[in-house]
Scaffold this active site. Structure first.
Site, short mmCIF file in Angstrom:
data_model
loop_
_atom_site.label_atom_id
_atom_site.label_comp_id
_atom_site.label_asym_id
_atom_site.label_seq_id
_atom_site.Cartn_x
_atom_site.Cartn_y
_atom_site.Cartn_z
N LYS A 157 0.74 -1.04 -0.17
CA LYS A 157 0.02 -0.02 -0.15
C LYS A 157 0.79 1.29 0.01
CE LYS A 157 -4.48 -1.36 1.56
NZ LYS A 157 -4.38 -2.92 1.97
N GLU A 212 -9.70 7.60 4.15
CA GLU A 212 -10.49 6.54 4.91
C GLU A 212 -9.87 5.20 5.20
OE1 GLU A 212 -11.95 6.96 1.33
OE2 GLU A 212 -11.34 4.95 1.30
N SER A 248 1.41 -9.67 -1.41
CA SER A 248 0.99 -8.40 -0.91
C SER A 248 1.25 -7.87 0.57
CB SER A 248 -0.40 -8.27 -1.38
OG SER A 248 -1.41 -8.99 -0.37
#
Ligand SMILES: *Cc1c(COP(=O)(O)O)cnc(C)c1O
Length: 395
Positions: free
Chosen positions: A89, A111, A377
């Protein structure tokens, strides 16, 4: 057929920008500037310097010998779990905060559901000295206490969303409302390839570093710059978009997406959007999402917080509808088995999200001379409590 976004912000029939009029100036400012900003040499220099020195890129492409032996093929793990903060991310939040700086913004709003994107955002805000406000459902704040503590430690303000179901979609509504009220000084960092155009394309471009590295790493290790399969899990779809990006137009590479089937695709407790979803607008774009007859969003379910999302990004909706990518639904149980397998065969504890991608080897039936790349990931530290409970590690 094209698998990239067109000038209007569409992937086939999916995408676009379905936003309230009040949000139009903000999104339009971003849309009309993002490609020029990203193309600037000074942007590219700063982005890649941070990916190298701060995130720790390039991440290794590791040949998993014992998994390869078990499934009689050649399995490589792309180690996004080794990125700073433990997942892919951060590639996106670094890119977006550099865009925000060049747009003259001084504040960031975001968010978060499970808190992973909130942590990645709070991290880059600390790095850049920008104010950070993260909206999070009141229920999620209780469920994800460690990530809330991380965000606060990093100096972010975590604001509970107390409307509706008090989860991700309510936090999204409040973050959008905040952006509408602070259009001049604030940039809204979306955490996946979702949201109104240009977000899906912008996020995909930042995550594309994953497949760019896979190409050169495979060239070095195998003498060819494409695999036969790339596998990634799909929540909103950002790590998959990054792992697929440079292979979208490579017909020799099969694209494999693993979705969370929860307790089973037809159990009523699932997040397998391509199996259960219908076309509709969610989070500002036309895509596939899980909804009732009259268009209300159905609460998704998955053991993995990062895959617990009722939609997928428009790029993936198009990859599914066109048949370019193959989607597998993976249950909680299958993901748990795969997580143990990767941990005990390779010494790598994967995130629960990643475990869904690691669960498809049996179904793939790859041949002994073929090359399979799985995008790892994230790392599993955040999921240890779940592993401990579900796998009875105390006994
Ligand atoms: C958030 C997250 C995901 C799911 O998000 P995508 O946008 O689909 O990539 C997958 N794995 C990890 C480790 C995550 O933190």
């Amino acid at each position: 057929m094209s698998f990239n976004v067109d000038d209007r912000g569409y992937y086939g029939n999916f995408g676009g920008a379905f936003i309230p009029e009040m949000l139009y100036p903000n999104v339009e400012e971003l849309r009309s500037n993002y490609l020029n900003i990203i193309a600037e040499p000074s942007f590219q220099d700063e982005f890649h310097a941070l990916l190298t020195d701060y995130v720790g890129r390039p991440t290794p492409l590791f040949k998993a010998e014992r998994l390869s032996a078990k499934y009689k093929t050649n399995i490589y793990l792309k180690r996004e779990d080794l990125c700073h903060t433990g997942a892919h991310k951060i590639n996106n939040t670094i890119g977006q905060i550099l865009v925000a700086k060049r747009l003259g913004k001084s504040k960031i709003v975001a968010e978060t559901g499970a808190g992973q994107h909130g942590v990645a955002t709070a991290t880059v805000c600390a790095l850049m000295g920008m104010e950070c406000i993260v909206y999070m459902g009141a229920i999620d704040i209780e469920r994800q206490a460690p990530n809330v503590a991380r965000m606060r430690m990093l100096g972010a303000q975590v604001v509970p969303a107390t409307s509706g179901s008090k989860t991700l979609k309510d936090a999204t509504n409040e973050a959008m409302r905040h952006w509408i009220n602070h259009p001049v000084d604030t940039h809204y960092i979306i955490g996946s390839v979702v949201g109104p155009h240009p977000y899906p394309d912008m996020v995909a471009r930042f995550q594309a570093v994953i497949s760019e590295e896979i190409r050169s790493q495979l060239q070095e290790k195998e003498g060819r710059d494409y695999p036969d399969y790339v596998i990634a899990c799909v929540g909103g779809g950002s790590n998959a978009a990054g792992a697929f990006y440079h292979f979208l137009d490579e017909p020799r590479t099969a694209l494999i997406a693993a979705e969370a089937a929860g307790l089973g695709v037809n159990s009523g407790h699932s997040a397998a959007t391509t199996f259960l979803g219908k076309p509709g607008v969610l989070h500002g774009s036309m895509s596939l999402s899980m909804q009732t007859e009259d268009g209300q969003v159905i609460e998704p379910y998955s053991i993995s917080a990062g895959l617990d999302y009722p939609g997928i990004g428009p790029m993936h909706a198009h990859l599914f509808a066109s048949g370019r990518a193959t989607f597998f639904g993976v249950t909680d149980e299958e993901a748990l088995v795969a997580a143990v397998e990767c941990s005990q065969l390779e010494g790598i504890i994967p995130a629960l999200e990643t475990a869904h991608a690691l669960a498809v080897f049996e179904r793939l039936q790859a041949k002994p001379n073929e090359i399979v790349v799985v995008n790892v990931s994230g790392r599993g530290d955040k999921d240890l409590a779940t592993y401990q409970n579900r796998l009875k590690l105390n006994d």
